[in-house]
Enzyme design. Structure first.
Site, PDB file in Angstrom:
ATOM      1  N   CYS A   2       0.859  -1.181   0.000  1.00 20.03           N
ATOM      2  CA  CYS A   2       0.000   0.000   0.000  1.00 20.03           C
ATOM      3  C   CYS A   2       0.897   1.232   0.000  1.00 20.03           C
ATOM      4  CB  CYS A   2      -0.862   0.022   1.249  1.00 20.03           C
ATOM      5  SG  CYS A   2      -1.734  -1.527   1.521  1.00 20.03           S
ATOM      6  N   ARG A  29       1.652   2.138  -6.140  1.00 19.33           N
ATOM      7  CA  ARG A  29       1.920   1.078  -5.158  1.00 19.33           C
ATOM      8  C   ARG A  29       0.682   0.227  -4.858  1.00 19.33           C
ATOM      9  NH1 ARG A  29       6.392   1.667  -2.059  1.00 19.33           N
ATOM     10  NH2 ARG A  29       5.366   0.545  -0.381  1.00 19.33           N
ATOM     11  N   TRP A  76      -3.707  -1.713  -1.390  1.00 22.07           N
ATOM     12  CA  TRP A  76      -3.551  -2.881  -2.249  1.00 22.07           C
ATOM     13  C   TRP A  76      -3.896  -4.029  -1.305  1.00 22.07           C
ATOM     14  CZ3 TRP A  76      -2.495  -4.228  -7.195  1.00 22.07           C
ATOM     15  CH2 TRP A  76      -1.998  -5.514  -7.438  1.00 22.07           C
ATOM     16  N   ASN A 102       0.965  -0.090   6.090  1.00 22.40           N
ATOM     17  CA  ASN A 102       1.381  -0.889   4.939  1.00 22.40           C
ATOM     18  C   ASN A 102       2.165  -2.068   5.483  1.00 22.40           C
ATOM     19  OD1 ASN A 102       2.388  -1.901   2.519  1.00 22.40           O
ATOM     20  ND2 ASN A 102       4.107  -0.453   2.507  1.00 22.40           N
ATOM     21  N   GLY A 103       1.717  -3.288   5.171  1.00 22.09           N
ATOM     22  CA  GLY A 103       2.409  -4.486   5.646  1.00 22.09           C
ATOM     23  C   GLY A 103       1.403  -5.545   6.058  1.00 22.09           C
ATOM     24  N   GLU A 484      10.949 -20.042 -18.415  1.00 20.22           N
ATOM     25  CA  GLU A 484      10.734 -18.661 -17.994  1.00 20.22           C
ATOM     26  C   GLU A 484      11.853 -17.758 -18.547  1.00 20.22           C
ATOM     27  OE1 GLU A 484       8.357 -17.098 -17.007  1.00 20.22           O
ATOM     28  OE2 GLU A 484       9.112 -15.304 -16.013  1.00 20.22           O
ATOM     29  N   LYS A 488      11.309 -14.613 -21.139  1.00 26.75           N
ATOM     30  CA  LYS A 488      11.733 -13.246 -20.803  1.00 26.75           C
ATOM     31  C   LYS A 488      12.513 -12.635 -21.959  1.00 26.75           C
ATOM     32  CE  LYS A 488       9.617 -12.628 -18.255  1.00 26.75           C
ATOM     33  NZ  LYS A 488       8.642 -13.127 -17.337  1.00 26.75           N
ATOM     34  N   GLU A 491      10.203 -11.967 -24.998  1.00 25.23           N
ATOM     35  CA  GLU A 491       9.207 -10.891 -24.954  1.00 25.23           C
ATOM     36  C   GLU A 491       9.798  -9.502 -24.819  1.00 25.23           C
ATOM     37  OE1 GLU A 491       6.368 -11.369 -21.747  1.00 25.23           O
ATOM     38  OE2 GLU A 491       7.932 -11.938 -20.350  1.00 25.23           O
ATOM     39  N   HIS A 507      17.049 -35.256 -30.287  1.00 23.15           N
ATOM     40  CA  HIS A 507      15.860 -35.666 -31.033  1.00 23.15           C
ATOM     41  C   HIS A 507      15.420 -34.584 -32.017  1.00 23.15           C
ATOM     42  CE1 HIS A 507      15.586 -39.190 -28.512  1.00 23.15           C
ATOM     43  NE2 HIS A 507      15.755 -38.399 -27.460  1.00 23.15           N
ATOM     44  N   LYS A 606      -0.269  -6.103 -20.097  1.00 29.38           N
ATOM     45  CA  LYS A 606       0.021  -6.679 -18.783  1.00 29.38           C
ATOM     46  C   LYS A 606      -1.028  -7.726 -18.413  1.00 29.38           C
ATOM     47  CE  LYS A 606       2.193  -7.108 -14.887  1.00 29.38           C
ATOM     48  NZ  LYS A 606       3.389  -7.950 -14.965  1.00 29.38           N
TER      49      LYS A 606
HETATM   50  C1  F6R Z   1       5.202 -12.947 -19.121  1.00 30.00           C
HETATM   51  C2  F6R Z   1       3.891 -12.500 -18.717  1.00 30.00           C
HETATM   52  C3  F6R Z   1       2.691 -13.212 -19.224  1.00 30.00           C
HETATM   53  C4  F6R Z   1       1.750 -13.511 -18.061  1.00 30.00           C
HETATM   54  C5  F6R Z   1       0.448 -14.155 -18.573  1.00 30.00           C
HETATM   55  C6  F6R Z   1      -0.457 -14.553 -17.435  1.00 30.00           C
HETATM   56  O1  F6R Z   1       6.215 -12.157 -18.616  1.00 30.00           O
HETATM   57  O2  F6R Z   1       3.769 -11.569 -17.969  1.00 30.00           O
HETATM   58  O3  F6R Z   1       3.050 -14.380 -19.881  1.00 30.00           O
HETATM   59  O4  F6R Z   1       2.408 -14.374 -17.188  1.00 30.00           O
HETATM   60  O5  F6R Z   1      -0.218 -13.260 -19.410  1.00 30.00           O
HETATM   61  O6  F6R Z   1      -0.782 -13.473 -16.628  1.00 30.00           O
HETATM   62  P1  F6R Z   1      -1.410 -13.688 -15.199  1.00 30.00           P
HETATM   63  O7  F6R Z   1      -0.411 -14.309 -14.323  1.00 30.00           O
HETATM   64  O8  F6R Z   1      -1.814 -12.312 -14.780  1.00 30.00           O
HETATM   65  O9  F6R Z   1      -2.605 -14.589 -15.399  1.00 30.00           O
END
Ligand code: F6R
Length: 611
Positions: A2, A29, A76, A102-103, A484, A488, A491, A507, A606
C-alpha cells in the site's frame, strides 16, 4: 503493498488537497481503495472508500478537507477484500485515533480475539484495525499516547509501516517501521512521512529513510525517533540526505525502468509472501483440499504463471507422490473433459483477471471440480470465482514482463506442497519444519543470485544483443525455470528463444546449433540431474555452442561452461528463486542494450482479459 502519507503542520490549511496529491504520487503502489483522516480543531475527520483515487475524490471530496495534521492511504488489499469498510484509515471505538498501515500483521487474529474479549468492536476484516484498538486499550491504562503507541507496536508480529494521528494531540504523527518502507521528508515548519520518496518531493528534498524498529513522532518542527530494539533515541538529523531525483525517477526507485526495480524488489516480495503464508488461514484449507482430491489434481496458468504451474506439477510428484496434470489455460477444453467431481484445479494468475484462466476455472467448476486460486490481487476475478484463494504478496507489478510475481508464486506453491507432504505423512512434523525453514531463506537466496549475476548479465548482453536465436535447457525442476528465461528474452529483447528438457536435444533441436550459438543451462542442485546435464553441455560444446550456466555453488559443471553464475541452493524447491533472477537480468540488459523499453514490449499487455 500500500502507499501511506502523513503531513504535519502547526495550523490548519487545505490539507486534503496536499494528502490527495501525495496519494496520487503513491498510486502506483496499490489502487483498490483509498482514504484520508485529518485533525482540525481537535476533531478527527475520516473519508475513505473503495475505488480509484480520482473517482473517490469525486465522490468523497478529499480535497475539501482542512486541518493541520493528516494521514492518507492507497490500498492494495491483503487481508479483507477491497471495500469501503476495509479501506484505511481505521479508527478505534472512541473515534480519537486513526491509523494507516502498509504491511501484514501476522498475529492479528490472536490480538483481535483478545481485544474483542476486552469489549472492542471491530468494523473491518483487516489486520490493521487491531493496531488502533491496541493503542486505545493501552491509552486507557497509561493516559500517554506515545507510550500506548509503543506498547501496541511491541505486540505486533509481521511487517509494517504505520502512521497514527489522534485528536488528543493535534500536531503529531506517530510512526513505526519494520520491513515496510517509510521515509520522513524534513520540511521547514512542517514534516511529511510517506511510503516512498515521490510523495515527499512536492514538499522537500531533505529525506530520512527510516530503519527497521524505529518508532517516534513528528511535530511541525521536529522529529523524535527511538530504536525500539535498543530503547535508545536516534539522532535522525545524522541520516538526512538530499534527494536529486525527479518524481518520475523516484517512483521507479531511482531505476530507469519498472522491470529492473521489480527484479530488485524480489527479496522484499518474498519476505512479504512468507509473512502472508505464516498467517494464512486458507493455506491449511488448500492443503486439505489437495489431499482429499481423489488423487487427481490439475494445475493451470498462462505464460509465466503456466511455468509456475509446471513447477507445481514436478515438485508435487517429486515430494509428495501426488501427480498433478499441468496444462496451459487456453487448452482447458482438452483437459476438462476428463475432470470429475472430487478433483482439484489449482488456477494460477498473478493478475487474477486472465480470461483463459477464468474460462478454465468456470469449465472445471461446471464439472464439480474444487478450484484453488493463486493470485497476487486480492478479490480479483479468479480468486473470487474459486473455492479457496491463496495470495502472493509481491505488491503491484507494473513492468509488463512478470518477474517478482513468478518468484513469489513458486515460493507459495513450494510451501503448499510441503504442507501436503506433511499432511500425508511423507514428511514428519520436524522434517516439515526443516523444509519450511529452508524455504524461509528465499529472500536471501534471491539476493545472492542478483548480486552474483548483475555483472555477467551486463557483459553478455553486449554479444546477445546481436543474436537471433537461443536455447535454454534444463532438466527436472529446472525446466520451468528455463522456459521462464526463454520467455523473458523473447518478450522484451525480441530474440527467438526455445526452452526444452535438455534430453530432447538429440531428437531434433541440436540441428540448429553452430559456432557461437548461445545455449543457457539451468542446472538445479540435484546430483543425478547435474550428471545428466553434464552430457548435454558436452554435446552442445562439441558443436561450438557458447554455453552459459546457472549452477549451484560448488557444482561439478562449473569447469565445462564458458560462463558461469553460481547461486545459493539450500533446497531444490527453491530452484526458481535461485536460478531465475540471472535469466531475468540477462533478458533485461539485452533489451536495454538493444535500446528497447522492457516495461512496454511490443504487442503485449500486462493483463490479457480476452480469449
Ligand atoms: C510474461 C507474462 C505473461 C503472463 C500471462 C499470465 O512475462 O507476464 O506471460 O504471465 O499473461 O498473466 P497472469 O499471471 O496475470 O494470469
Amino acid at each position: 503493498m500500500c502507499g501511506i502519507i502523513g503531513l504535519c503542520y502547526s495550523s490548519p490549511r487545505e490539507l486534503g488537497k496536499l494528502l490527495y496529491k501525495g496519494l496520487l504520487r503513491l498510486e502506483y503502489r496499490g489502487y483498490d481503495s483509498a482514504g484520508i483522516a485529518v485533525i482540525c480543531e481537535r476533531k478527527l475527520h475520516v473519508a475513505k472508500g473503495k475505488g480509484m483515487l480520482r473517482d473517490l475524490e469525486e465522490k468523497l471530496g478529499f480535497t475539501k478537507y482542512t486541518g493541520s495534521t493528516g494521514i492518507g492511504h492507497t490500498r492494495w488489499a491483503t487481508h479483507g477484500a477491497p471495500s469501503n469498510i476495509n479501506a484505511h484509515p481505521h479508527t478505534d471505538c472512541s473515534g480519537v485515533f486513526a491509523v494507516v498501515h502498509n504491511g501484514i500483521i501476522e498475529n492479528y487474529d490472536e490480538l483481535k480475539k483478545r481485544l474483542i474479549g476486552r469489549g472492542h468492536v471491530f468494523k473491518s476484516d483487516t489486520d490493521t484495525e487491531v493496531i488502533v484498538h491496541l493503542v486505545e486499550e493501552y491509552y486507557r491504562d497509561t493516559g500517554d499516547v506515545y507510550e500506548a503507541f509503543k506498547r501496541a507496536i511491541r505486540e505486533l508480529r509481521g511487517t509494517y509501516a504505520i502512521l497514527m494521528i489522534t485528536s488528543l494531540e493535534e500536531n503529531k504523527i506517530f510512526f513505526a517501521k519494520k520491513d515496510s518502507p517509510l521515509v520522513v521528508g524534513v520540511g521547514d515548519g512542517y514534516n511529511v512521512l510517506a511510503s516512498d520518496i515521490p510523495a515527499i518531493l512536492d514538499h522537500t528534498r531533505r529525506v530520512v529513510v527510516l530503519r527497521d524498529h524505529w518508532v517516534g513522532y513528528a511535530t511541525p518542527s521536529s522529529v523524535y525517533v527511538e530504536d525500539l530494539a535498543t530503547g535508545k533515541p536516534v539522532d535522525y538529523s545524522a541520516y538526512i540526505r538530499l534527494v536529486e531525483w525527479s518524481v518520475e525517477e523516484a517512483s521507479k526507485g531511482g531505476y530507469p525502468f519498472y522491470m529492473i526495480k521489480e527484479i530488485y524488489e524480489q527479496p522484499q516480495a518474498l519476505k512479504s509472501t512468507i509473512a502472508g503464508l505464516k498467517s494464512s488461514k486458507e493455506l491449511p484449507l488448500a492443503v486439505k483440499a489437495i489431499v482429499e482430491a481423489n488423487g487427481r489434481v490439475f494445475v493451470t496458468g498462462a505464460g509465466t504463471s503456466y511455468h509456475a504451474a509446471e513447477f507445481y506439477a514436478i515438485a508435487s510428484s517429486t515430494l509428495t507422490g501426488i501427480l498433478a496434470v499441468p496444462f496451459i489455460a487456453s487448452e482447458y477444453e482438452a483437459y476438462s473433459e476428463s475432470a470429475r467431481e472430487g478433483d482439484v484445479l489449482v488456477a494460477i494468475s498473478q493478475s487474477g483477471e486472465t480470461m483463459d484462466v477464468i474460462k478454465a476455472v468456470r469449465k472445471f467448476k461446471e464439472r464439480g471440480v474444487r478450484v484453488l486460486a493463486v493470485s497476487n490481487v486480492v478479490d480479483s476475478a479468479i480468486p473470487r470465482e474459486s473455492h479457496i484463494a491463496l495470495y502472493t504478496r509481491a505488491g503491484p507489478e507494473i513492468g509488463v514482463a512478470a518477474t517478482k510475481t513468478f518468484l513469489t508464486q513458486t515460493l507459495l506453491l513450494a510451501w503448499l506442497i510441503a504442507g501436503v507432504a506433511e499432511y500425508t505423512g511423507v514428511l514428519s512434523r520436524s522434517e516439515y519444519s526443516e523444509v519450511t525453514s529452508l524455504l524461509e531463506r528465499a529472500p536471501r537466496v534471491a539476493e545472492i543470485s542478483l548480486e552474483r549475476s548483475e555483472e555477467l548479465a551486463r557483459e553478455l548482453s553486449k554479444s546477445y544483443a546481436s543474436k537471433s536465436s537461443m536455447y535454454y535447457l534444463s532438466r527436472h525442476i529446472g525446466v520451468p525455470v528455463a522456459r521462464e528465461g526463454a520467455l523473458k528474452i523473447k518478450e522484451i529483447a525480441y530474440i527467438h528463444a526455445e526452452a526444452y528438457p535438455a534430453g530432447e536435444s538429440k531428437h531434433g533441436p541440436i540441428a540448429l546449433v553452430e559456432s557461437k550459438f548461445p545455449v543457457v543451462f539451468v542446472a538445479p542442485g540435484i546430483s543425478l540431474v547435474e550428471q545428466a546435464i553434464k552430457g548435454n553441455i558436452e554435446e552442445m560444446r562439441a558443436r561450438g555452442a557458447e554455453t552459459v550456466g546457472v549452477v549451484c555453488e560448488g557444482s561439478p559443471l562449473k569447469g565445462l561452461l564458458d560462463h558461469v553464475i553460481e547461486v545459493s541452493c539450500p533446497h531444490w524447491l527453491l530452484t526458481p528463486i535461485s536460478h531465475t533472477p540471472p535469466l531475468q537480468l540477462l533478458a533485461y540488459y539485452t533489451a536495454t542494450t538493444k535500446g528497447l523499453n522492457p516495461d512496454r514490449p511490443r504487442n503485449l499487455a500486462k493483463t490479457v482479459t480476452v480469449e
